[in-house]
Design an enzyme around this catalytic site. Structure first.
Site, PDB file in Angstrom:
ATOM      1  N   ALA A  68       0.635  -1.366   0.073  1.00 48.24           N
ATOM      2  CA  ALA A  68       0.268   0.090   0.346  1.00 48.24           C
ATOM      3  C   ALA A  68       1.032   1.417   0.300  1.00 48.24           C
ATOM      4  O   ALA A  68       1.761   0.717   0.468  1.00 48.24           O
ATOM      5  CB  ALA A  68      -0.819  -0.215   1.692  1.00 48.24           C
ATOM      6  N   GLY A 107       0.175  -4.872   0.711  1.00 46.83           N
ATOM      7  CA  GLY A 107      -0.622  -5.101  -0.092  1.00 46.83           C
ATOM      8  C   GLY A 107      -0.702  -5.448  -1.650  1.00 46.83           C
ATOM      9  O   GLY A 107      -1.420  -6.591  -2.140  1.00 46.83           O
ATOM     10  N   GLU A 110      -0.685  -9.277  -0.571  1.00 45.72           N
ATOM     11  CA  GLU A 110      -2.103  -9.605  -0.449  1.00 45.72           C
ATOM     12  C   GLU A 110      -2.668  -9.528  -1.189  1.00 45.72           C
ATOM     13  O   GLU A 110      -3.942 -10.735  -1.886  1.00 45.72           O
ATOM     14  CB  GLU A 110      -2.417  -9.083   0.337  1.00 45.72           C
ATOM     15  N   GLU A 130       3.803  -5.378   7.338  1.00 46.49           N
ATOM     16  CA  GLU A 130       2.902  -4.132   7.937  1.00 46.49           C
ATOM     17  C   GLU A 130       4.023  -4.500   8.968  1.00 46.49           C
ATOM     18  O   GLU A 130       3.994  -2.977  10.162  1.00 46.49           O
ATOM     19  CB  GLU A 130       2.490  -4.606   8.142  1.00 46.49           C
TER      20      GLU A 130
HETATM   21  N1  3HC Z   1       4.636   3.472  -0.277  1.00 45.27           N
HETATM   22  C1  3HC Z   1       4.743   4.516  -0.245  1.00 45.27           C
HETATM   23  N2  3HC Z   1       6.522   4.603  -0.958  1.00 45.27           N
HETATM   24  C2  3HC Z   1       7.224   3.480  -1.020  1.00 45.27           C
HETATM   25  C3  3HC Z   1       6.819   2.484  -0.779  1.00 45.27           C
HETATM   26  C4  3HC Z   1       5.185   2.167  -0.114  1.00 45.27           C
HETATM   27  N3  3HC Z   1       4.564   1.074   0.169  1.00 45.27           N
HETATM   28  N4  3HC Z   1       7.625   1.500  -1.297  1.00 45.27           N
HETATM   29  C5  3HC Z   1       8.451   1.941  -1.181  1.00 45.27           C
HETATM   30  N5  3HC Z   1       8.701   3.639  -1.201  1.00 45.27           N
HETATM   31  C6  3HC Z   1       9.273   4.785  -2.322  1.00 45.27           C
HETATM   32  C7  3HC Z   1      10.577   4.907  -1.039  1.00 45.27           C
HETATM   33  O1  3HC Z   1      10.010   5.978  -0.198  1.00 45.27           O
HETATM   34  C8  3HC Z   1      11.358   5.702  -1.664  1.00 45.27           C
HETATM   35  O2  3HC Z   1      11.894   7.145  -1.796  1.00 45.27           O
HETATM   36  P1  3HC Z   1      12.416   7.464  -2.537  1.00 45.27           P
HETATM   37  O3  3HC Z   1      12.973   7.518  -3.646  1.00 45.27           O
HETATM   38  O4  3HC Z   1      11.113   9.214  -2.564  1.00 45.27           O
HETATM   39  O5  3HC Z   1      13.614   7.847  -0.988  1.00 45.27           O
HETATM   40  C9  3HC Z   1      11.477   4.600  -3.563  1.00 45.27           C
HETATM   41  O6  3HC Z   1      10.309   3.781  -2.939  1.00 45.27           O
HETATM   42  C10 3HC Z   1      12.560   3.360  -3.674  1.00 45.27           C
HETATM   43  O7  3HC Z   1      12.158   2.658  -1.848  1.00 45.27           O
HETATM   44  P2  3HC Z   1      14.101   2.184  -1.790  1.00 45.27           P
HETATM   45  O8  3HC Z   1      14.409   2.797  -1.809  1.00 45.27           O
HETATM   46  O9  3HC Z   1      13.442   1.129  -0.883  1.00 45.27           O
HETATM   47  O10 3HC Z   1      14.009   1.138  -3.155  1.00 45.27           O
HETATM   48  P3  3HC Z   1      14.254  -0.628  -3.179  1.00 45.27           P
HETATM   49  O11 3HC Z   1      14.950  -0.869  -4.291  1.00 45.27           O
HETATM   50  O12 3HC Z   1      15.683  -0.620  -2.036  1.00 45.27           O
HETATM   51  O13 3HC Z   1      13.483  -1.529  -2.058  1.00 45.27           O
HETATM   52  C11 3HC Z   1      10.897  -2.202  -1.496  1.00 45.27           C
HETATM   53  C12 3HC Z   1      11.713  -1.455  -3.061  1.00 45.27           C
HETATM   54  C13 3HC Z   1      11.571  -3.513  -1.430  1.00 45.27           C
HETATM   55  C14 3HC Z   1       9.676  -2.378  -2.239  1.00 45.27           C
HETATM   56  C15 3HC Z   1      11.429  -1.686  -0.852  1.00 45.27           C
HETATM   57  O14 3HC Z   1      11.006  -0.104  -0.913  1.00 45.27           O
HETATM   58  C16 3HC Z   1      10.657  -1.786   0.732  1.00 45.27           C
HETATM   59  O15 3HC Z   1      10.510  -2.355   0.956  1.00 45.27           O
HETATM   60  N6  3HC Z   1       9.162  -1.446   0.100  1.00 45.27           N
HETATM   61  C17 3HC Z   1       8.028  -1.158   1.572  1.00 45.27           C
HETATM   62  C18 3HC Z   1       7.106  -2.150   1.407  1.00 45.27           C
HETATM   63  C19 3HC Z   1       6.549  -2.462   2.808  1.00 45.27           C
HETATM   64  O16 3HC Z   1       7.063  -2.165   4.184  1.00 45.27           O
HETATM   65  N7  3HC Z   1       5.167  -2.605   2.137  1.00 45.27           N
HETATM   66  C20 3HC Z   1       3.991  -2.592   3.409  1.00 45.27           C
HETATM   67  C21 3HC Z   1       3.033  -1.295   3.102  1.00 45.27           C
HETATM   68  S1  3HC Z   1       2.136  -1.208   4.364  1.00 45.27           S
HETATM   69  C22 3HC Z   1       0.447  -2.475   3.398  1.00 45.27           C
HETATM   70  O17 3HC Z   1       0.758  -3.007   2.529  1.00 45.27           O
HETATM   71  C23 3HC Z   1      -0.563  -2.180   4.005  1.00 45.27           C
HETATM   72  C24 3HC Z   1      -1.283  -3.069   3.462  1.00 45.27           C
HETATM   73  O18 3HC Z   1      -1.096  -4.497   4.350  1.00 45.27           O
HETATM   74  C25 3HC Z   1      -2.981  -2.332   3.463  1.00 45.27           C
END
Ligand code: 3HC
Length: 656
Positions: A68, A107, A110, A130
């Site tokens: 998400a 997400g 999911e 999460e």
């Molecule tokens: N939402 C918004 N922005 C995100 C994001 C997300 N889920 N994931 C990554 N970004 C952004 C980062 O802030 C970064 O932005 P910037 O360039 O402005 O600094 C850019 O994307 C690139 O991120 P990384 O530098 O981390 O890139 P990598 O290629 O090294 O890694 C990734 C990619 C593995 C996808 C890593 O970004 C990551 O682990 N992201 C978070 C994953 C996460 O926690 N997802 C769960 C979200 S909560 C959810 O899904 C709720 C659901 O259950 C309803």
């Protein structure tokens, strides 16, 4: 983009009667509003077109879906909501298959669970991270995953947030297969195979029941690591509920929990940490500077620190040359490095072939001239000014003119070390934390004359080691040890004022530190700091308040855990409050005429946090730290500050 436009970020094209939907929402294809509405539009289209037999969903670029959109978390959710989109996918009349091209996280994972089939590229990964953001999966993950892979595997994934490689995901039944080559074609073939048949809807599966003992054992592992955090505990509760509640009720309970946690302080703190980590690597004005190419890394000194650094560099694929003073020292250094690799094999982090391959990239010698071809040399020798400057002068003569020299000093002045060389512009600090092959933090010290390209190369190198690199200016102890000294001093003052060491430790542990300060002292040993205090005694301001208790302990031969006694006693190795220490504290208070007053855990933490944040402010005003959030990351990753509290600057409201 495909021929069909479903939203700004979702497009489609039809191949062999399968609608291939591509999500293209850089940087990580997060499920922002336009993705959610685009997916709904794609489903509408596929439902209306008789010619479409089914749908394949894939991601553009290297990520499938990173989850998400975390940036939307502070705002009110806008329809269509993710759980509704996924429920519609699951209930869709035609087969929907995920073609997972890269990371499917949160997400994203999911979404795959809601599909009727899952095909992955070999480079794909699956995770529900999460809990690392202080929340639980909010789009069906806690209810669908256990139905698909069973309780134990689901709890492990959701409770820890750990990602699985495609092969592991296949092993637990999370995916149907790994595509040999053409991912989308393979997924389309699965759609074909499913078309017209009974679709396997994850929500309709029954989660296998297992014994209470197995449930408790899996849950205990999660709870042991939760240390006061709500999200892992809630995750466990929800996964358990999947075995008893009807699917719709489970989803509703999951959503309620997700929304409640999303608005919690814990989640705000962990979101802060997430974005702080992404900001940390960025140094304004240096974004366009290209790093130099590093292939061969020299490590001078292969003791505890040097061997850890060497292992990190080997793990990252570098050629490593270790240097010691003698043949015997070199042999021992080689042994130490090989020993660390052996440990990695024993704990399953490395396989035997990986160990051999790393050792082939390692040489340890007793001749500095071996560093002639090194691109970067890191010194990890004894932390003594003369030793280090002598070494740097020597290195200056040996290494190529474009090679970088890095010092790993903890307390010496790297500017002064740089001045000893003919090329101070190529000197930088790389302050690793021990054990260097395990600890994630590296302070990259930007010395007065460090060239931009050298700084950027050092940052890039640290990141390639998998480290969290934080830029820091020159100051005694850098960011971490400056903040540490400030709250250590405050803790000792509190001991004089009325709190006992174990009360301070208990307050810190209740706050979320893995260990209190005095227990840490005992573990590290008290004698090195004592020696330093003695060296600095002459320079101390006689009017400043000085707490002598640590000196008294050392004078009594209490050097910490390894001598069996320190701030605590250790009968049978077990940390125990020692009445002798309490008596010593009382004597010192009386000697100084201090009337003690007991302090609550809240008061203790307030004073410690204030000391940390005040020192952090000073570091910012001196330009030593670039941003408040960098200070938070240093304290979280180097000093055990609980991530779910966001770091001292966040806790003080200084870092947003
Ligand atoms: N939402 C918004 N922005 C995100 C994001 C997300 N889920 N994931 C990554 N970004 C952004 C980062 O802030 C970064 O932005 P910037 O360039 O402005 O600094 C850019 O994307 C690139 O991120 P990384 O530098 O981390 O890139 P990598 O290629 O090294 O890694 C990734 C990619 C593995 C996808 C890593 O970004 C990551 O682990 N992201 C978070 C994953 C996460 O926690 N997802 C769960 C979200 S909560 C959810 O899904 C709720 C659901 O259950 C309803």
């Amino acid at each position: 983009m495909g021929d069909l436009h479903f939203s700004d970020t979702v497009s489609g094209n039809i191949a062999d009667r399968v609608l291939v939907v591509t999500i293209d929402n850089p940087p990580v294809n997060a499920t922002s509003l336009s993705v959610r509405s685009g997916l709904m539009a794609a489903l509408d289209y596929a439902a209306a077109e008789d010619a479409v037999r089914g749908i394949v969903i894939t991601g553009a670029g290297k990520t499938f879906i990173g989850g998400a959109d975390i940036k939307e978390f502070g705002k009110p959710p806008e329809a269509p909501l993710l759980p509704d989109v996924y429920l519609r996918i699951e209930q869709f009349g035609k087969p929907v298959v995920a073609a997972v091209n890269g990371a499917a996280l949160g997400g994203g994972c999911e979404l795959t669970l809601a599909c009727h089939g899952r095909v992955a590229a070999s480079a794909a990964s699956f995770g529900l991270p999460e809990v690392k953001l202080g929340i639980v999966p909010g789009a069906g993950g806690t209810q669908r995953l256990p139905r698909l892979v069973g309780f134990v595997a689901a709890v492990e994934m959701i409770g820890t947030g750990r990602s699985l490689k495609a092969s592991e995901a296949l092993g637990i039944g999370l995916i149907d297969r790994i595509a040999a080559e053409a991912l989308v074609a393979d997924a389309s073939a699965l759609v074909d195979a499913m078309a017209g048949g009974e679709l396997r809807r994850t929500g309709a599966l029954v989660a296998k029941t297992i014994s209470d003992a197995d449930i408790d054992a899996a849950g205990a592992k999660i709870l042991a690591k939760a240390r006061g955090q709500a999200a892992p505990v809630e995750a466990l509760r929800l996964v358990k509920a999947a075995m008893t509640l009807p699917f719709a009720d489970g989803l509703a309970e999951e959503r309620r929990t997700f929304l409640r946690l999303r608005d919690s302080q814990e989640a705000a703190a962990l979101r802060h940490v997430f974005f702080a980590e992404r900001a940390a690597g960025k140094v304004e004005r240096l974004e366009k500077v290209t790093p130099r190419d590093i292939r061969c890394v020299g490590v001078v000194g292969t003791g505890l620190m040097g061997s850890g650094i060497a292992v990190s560099a080997l793990n990252a694929g570098y050629q490593v040359i270790g240097v010691e003073q003698s043949e015997e020292g070199a042999a021992k250094g080689h042994e130490r490095i090989a020993g660390l690799l052996d440990k990695a094999v024993q704990t399953g982090r490395l396989d035997a072939a990986g160990r051999e391959e790393r050792l082939r990239r390692l040489t340890v010698v007793s001749d500095l001239n071996a560093l002639r071809d090194a691109d970067l040399v890191i010194e990890a020798v004894f932390d003594d000014f003369d030793v280090k400057t002598d070494l740097f002068r020597h290195l200056d003569d040996v290494v190529r003119t474009d090679a970088i020299l890095a010092t790993n000093t903890s307390y010496l002045d790297p500017d002064a070390i740089a001045t000893a060389t003919c090329h101070p512009e190529r000197v930088v600090g790389l302050h690793f934390f021990s054990p260097a092959n395990i600890m994630r933090l590296v302070e990259v010290v930007n010395c007065a004359r460090t060239e931009s390209e050298v700084l950027v190369t050092a940052m890039t190198f640290a990141k390639r080691l998998g480290k969290l690199a934080i830029v820091c200016g020159v100051t005694e102890g850098f960011i971490g040890n400056r903040v540490f000294s400030a709250y250590r001093r405050e803790a000792e003052l509190m001991v004089e004022d009325g709190a006992l060491p174990h009360e301070i430790d208990q307050a810190m542990e209740a706050y979320g530190f893995p260990m209190g300060l005095f227990a840490v002292y005992d573990m590290a040993g008290l004698e090195i700091a004592w020696a330093r205090r003695k060296r600095q005694a002459a320079k101390r301001d006689p009017n400043a308040r000085y707490v002598d208790i640590a000196d008294r302990l050392c004078e009594a031969g209490r050097f910490g855990q390894k001598s069996g006694r320190g701030w605590y006693a250790y009968p049978d190795g077990k940390r125990t409050v020692d009445p002798d220490v309490t008596a010593l504290v009382v004597t010192e208070r009386t000697r100084k005429g201090i009337k003690p007053r007991s302090l609550t855990a809240d008061e203790i933490m307030t004073r410690l946090l204030r000391a940390m944040a005040d020192e952090g402010q000073t570091l910012l005003s001196e330009g030593i730290a670039i941003r408040a959030s960098d200070i938070d990351l240093v304290m979280i990753n180097g000093y055990g500050f609980p991530a779910h509290k966001g770091g001292p600057m966040f806790a003080a409201g200084i870092a947003a």
